[in-house]
Scaffold this active site. Structure first.
Site, PDB file in Angstrom:
ATOM      1  CD  GLU A 248      58.452 -80.348  20.347  1.00  0.00           C
ATOM      2  OE1 GLU A 248      57.851 -80.396  19.233  1.00  0.00           O
ATOM      3  OE2 GLU A 248      58.425 -79.187  20.882  1.00  0.00           O
ATOM      4  CB  CYS A 282      59.577 -85.183  13.804  1.00  0.00           C
ATOM      5  SG  CYS A 282      60.898 -84.058  14.029  1.00  0.00           S
ATOM      6  CD  GLU A 383      54.285 -88.916  12.654  1.00  0.00           C
ATOM      7  OE1 GLU A 383      54.164 -89.795  13.583  1.00  0.00           O
ATOM      8  OE2 GLU A 383      55.158 -88.200  12.711  1.00  0.00           O
TER       9      GLU A 383
HETATM   10  P1  NAP Z   1      58.038 -93.691  20.440  1.00  0.00           P
HETATM   11  O1  NAP Z   1      57.585 -95.356  20.137  1.00  0.00           O
HETATM   12  O2  NAP Z   1      57.142 -92.860  20.902  1.00  0.00           O
HETATM   13  O3  NAP Z   1      58.922 -93.961  21.433  1.00  0.00           O
HETATM   14  C1  NAP Z   1      59.940 -92.828  21.870  1.00  0.00           C
HETATM   15  C2  NAP Z   1      60.334 -93.098  23.139  1.00  0.00           C
HETATM   16  O4  NAP Z   1      59.531 -93.387  24.072  1.00  0.00           O
HETATM   17  C3  NAP Z   1      61.526 -94.310  23.141  1.00  0.00           C
HETATM   18  O5  NAP Z   1      62.592 -94.295  23.765  1.00  0.00           O
HETATM   19  C4  NAP Z   1      60.498 -95.575  23.608  1.00  0.00           C
HETATM   20  O6  NAP Z   1      61.103 -96.626  24.075  1.00  0.00           O
HETATM   21  C5  NAP Z   1      59.917 -94.580  24.626  1.00  0.00           C
HETATM   22  N1  NAP Z   1      58.573 -95.312  25.219  1.00  0.00           N
HETATM   23  C6  NAP Z   1      57.989 -96.113  24.380  1.00  0.00           C
HETATM   24  N2  NAP Z   1      56.732 -96.720  25.152  1.00  0.00           N
HETATM   25  C7  NAP Z   1      56.739 -95.573  26.507  1.00  0.00           C
HETATM   26  C8  NAP Z   1      56.054 -95.648  27.538  1.00  0.00           C
HETATM   27  N3  NAP Z   1      54.881 -96.372  27.671  1.00  0.00           N
HETATM   28  N4  NAP Z   1      56.416 -94.713  28.510  1.00  0.00           N
HETATM   29  C9  NAP Z   1      57.626 -94.089  28.449  1.00  0.00           C
HETATM   30  N5  NAP Z   1      58.377 -94.219  27.107  1.00  0.00           N
HETATM   31  C10 NAP Z   1      57.930 -95.099  26.199  1.00  0.00           C
HETATM   32  O7  NAP Z   1      58.413 -92.940  19.130  1.00  0.00           O
HETATM   33  P2  NAP Z   1      59.466 -93.382  18.110  1.00  0.00           P
HETATM   34  O8  NAP Z   1      58.867 -94.755  17.225  1.00  0.00           O
HETATM   35  O9  NAP Z   1      60.801 -93.984  18.713  1.00  0.00           O
HETATM   36  O10 NAP Z   1      59.807 -92.168  17.212  1.00  0.00           O
HETATM   37  C11 NAP Z   1      58.911 -91.945  16.201  1.00  0.00           C
HETATM   38  C12 NAP Z   1      57.950 -90.682  16.340  1.00  0.00           C
HETATM   39  O11 NAP Z   1      58.437 -89.664  17.370  1.00  0.00           O
HETATM   40  C13 NAP Z   1      57.287 -90.256  15.226  1.00  0.00           C
HETATM   41  O12 NAP Z   1      55.751 -90.128  15.673  1.00  0.00           O
HETATM   42  C14 NAP Z   1      57.859 -88.848  14.978  1.00  0.00           C
HETATM   43  O13 NAP Z   1      56.984 -87.882  14.436  1.00  0.00           O
HETATM   44  C15 NAP Z   1      58.266 -88.359  16.606  1.00  0.00           C
HETATM   45  N6  NAP Z   1      59.217 -87.436  16.538  1.00  0.00           N
HETATM   46  C16 NAP Z   1      59.028 -86.335  16.860  1.00  0.00           C
HETATM   47  C17 NAP Z   1      59.762 -85.132  17.064  1.00  0.00           C
HETATM   48  C18 NAP Z   1      59.556 -83.752  17.127  1.00  0.00           C
HETATM   49  O14 NAP Z   1      60.456 -83.149  17.525  1.00  0.00           O
HETATM   50  N7  NAP Z   1      58.358 -83.309  17.249  1.00  0.00           N
HETATM   51  C19 NAP Z   1      61.153 -85.396  16.746  1.00  0.00           C
HETATM   52  C20 NAP Z   1      61.505 -87.209  16.263  1.00  0.00           C
HETATM   53  C21 NAP Z   1      60.405 -87.524  16.273  1.00  0.00           C
HETATM   54  P3  NAP Z   1      61.375 -98.007  23.159  1.00  0.00           P
HETATM   55  O15 NAP Z   1      61.963 -97.539  21.920  1.00  0.00           O
HETATM   56  O16 NAP Z   1      62.093 -98.756  24.124  1.00  0.00           O
HETATM   57  O17 NAP Z   1      59.988 -98.300  22.812  1.00  0.00           O
END
Ligand code: NAP
Length: 481
Positions: A248, A282, A383
């Site tokens: 997601e 999101c 985004e």
């Molecule tokens: P993110 O940077 O992609 O991080 C999400 C999770 O992935 C965190 O736990 C992060 O750890 C981890 N992560 C980072 N790099 C990784 C890698 N190489 N391999 C595996 N895991 C890794 O996203 P975010 O900034 O936390 O969240 C914002 C994004 O989430 C936005 O794009 C938003 O639209 C999306 N979102 C989508 C939904 C939906 O249901 N569609 C809901 C909520 C949010 P770290 O924190 O340690 O970097």
């Protein structure tokens, strides 16, 4: 005041180690907690513990697993005030928003606890004589859950609860920017008496731990919520290992406002969906697509309402909007504001970091509205994930729908209208996984499927009955009697 350390949780034991800081984005001088920074070898140990715990947990009957999930809900409920306040302090959303989210997590655990008594299979009549045939659900195995910071309790809850009720064992990696809310769920699982190894929690940097998760042999499935970039990478790697995966990711959600809409309600819904939770949902609206006959009046009304929003520390009563979650997120937002200035001119309100008493210690941005935005502009396509709204003009409903669909994303969308035919044309024509009418684009419940389409999502939906599809597999049985 000494700062508490929150250890990782592996095989039923709390594991200490070097820590990283979890700071309050409204007041960066406050360290909310220290979290143990896990290592790839912690991931390997957690995966092995989850594998060892799987046979007994999956053999436990569904109602018994459900009873433990009800207990988790009870414990969260007993700690409701404390957990909600911590969420505001670690993520920045206002206290009422945090309370709403913690309430949702509790309800999610209750909902899936009930599923333990309903884990229904399916039966069909055989074409052959004296053959009884049916299919039963079985768990997938060890499931890795990777969660973002913006709903730091509800998203971990809506992955953890269905994973457990289906009989899987779990390894959770929370977001580094807000790990405490997820940690509280794990603490409740421990206190509820969920057996060692069934639930494991390793906080720490996503890059190193993500690679370790993908390489952990016992892991059979990954449920990820986060950015498109990380999701794509995970998908590639997971496919190589033939892991079940659910993603997601991002959105660029539109709200279409037609001339026949209840004008005041439409303004309120757009402002709510664009700016509450600092635009860091999101499902937040980031594009308002407005019929031209009401366009100027609508822009003016949204700007006027937005200027009245009170920005500040979410713990303070009366505050509508908290800070961005961290400095990086604030810088991204401010960069997009400058891109918007170049593309669309001066914003009609906002457009700057907030400074002065109450703001200097946090990552506050004034809610920002750009008018005169056209579909090819970056602020209409990419985004931003912050309090920035782009208002666009449409000739009529069909044009508005075309603009709304002209995006690679397809998470949520909203339509403001009183015309029943337009509602149904939108229901069948809008390319998004979550549609609302005369409501904000954000604000979902746990009883129905959740997820997007196009580049926003991949794999089975989350929440509601749909969650069972990802967290269980089928076993089909034919018996000749
Ligand atoms: P993110 O940077 O992609 O991080 C999400 C999770 O992935 C965190 O736990 C992060 O750890 C981890 N992560 C980072 N790099 C990784 C890698 N190489 N391999 C595996 N895991 C890794 O996203 P975010 O900034 O936390 O969240 C914002 C994004 O989430 C936005 O794009 C938003 O639209 C999306 N979102 C989508 C939904 C939906 O249901 N569609 C809901 C909520 C949010 P770290 O924190 O340690 O970097």
């Amino acid at each position: 005041m000494s700062v508490r350390t929150f250890p990782n949780y592996i095989d039923g034991a709390w594991v200490e180690g070097p820590t990283f800081e979890n700071r309050n984005p409204a007041n960066t001088g406050e360290v909310v907690g220290l979290h143990v920074s896990g290592t790839p070898s912690d991931i390997a140990r957690a995966a092995a513990a989850a594998e060892a715990a799987f046979p007994a947990w999956s053999a436990m009957n569904g109602p018994a697993r459900g009873a433990l999930l009800y207990k988790v809900a009870e414990l969260l409920d007993a700690r409701f005030e404390e957990i909600s306040a911590e969420m505001t302090r670690e993520e920045g959303k206002t206290l009422p928003e945090a309370k709403g989210e913690v309430r949702r997590s509790i309800n999610i655990f209750r909902y899936f606890a009930g599923e333990g008594s309903r884990l229904a299979g399916t039966m069909a009549p055989s074409e052959r004589p004296r053959v009884h045939m049916f299919a039963v659900r079985k768990p997938v195995g060890v499931v890795a859950l990777i969660t973002p910071w913006n709903f730091p309790s509800a998203i971990p809850a809506w992955k953890l609860a269905p994973a457990l009720i289906c009989g899987n064992t779990v390894l959770m990696k929370p977001a580094s920017a807000a790990p405490l809310s997820a940690w509280r769920l794990i603490e409740a699982c421990h206190d509820a008496g969920i057996p060692p190894g069934v639930v494991n929690f390793v906080a720490g940097g996503g890059g190193a731990l993500g690679a370790a998760l993908l390489n952990a042999r016992p892991v059979k499935a990954i449920s990820f919520t986060g950015s498109c970039g990380v999701g794509e990478k995970l998908h590639e790697e997971a496919s190589r290992r033939r892991l079940r995966i659910q993603l997601e990711m991002g959105g660029k959600n539109p709200t279409i406002v037609l001339a026949d809409a209840d004008f005041e309600a439409a303004v309120e819904n757009v402002v709510n969906a664009s700016f509450f939770s600092t635009g860091q949902k999101c499902t937040a609206t980031s594009r308002a697509i407005v019929e031209e006959s009401i366009y100027d009046r609508f822009v003016e009304a949204v700007a006027e309402r937005t200027r009245k929003l009170k920005v500040g520390d979410g713990m303070q009563p009366g505050v509508d909007i908290g800070p961005c979650v961290d400095e990086g997120q604030m810088k991204t937002v401010l960069e997009y504001v400058e891109i918007g200035r170049t593309e669309a001119g001066e914003p009609v309100c906002g457009g700057r970091r907030l400074t002065g008493p109450g703001f200097d210690e946090g990552w506050f941005v004034a809610p920002t509205v750009f008018a005169g935005v056209t579909p090819e502009m970056r602020i209409a396509r990419e985004e931003i994930f912050g309090p920035v709204l782009a208002i666009m003009k449409a000739r009529d409903f069909n044009h508005a729908l075309e603009v709304a669909n002209g995006s690679e994303f397809g998470l949520s969308a909203s339509l403001q209208t009183t015309n029943l035919s337009r509602m149904f044309e939108y229901v069948y024509g809008m390319e998004a996984g979550l549609l609302t009418v005369n409501l904000p684009s954000a604000g979902v419940e746990y009883q129905l499927p959740f997820g997007g389409t196009k580049d926003s999502s991949f794999g089975p939906k989350e929440q509601g009955p749909a969650a069972m599809e990802f967290y269980s597999d089928w076993k089909t049985v034919y018996i000749k009697y």
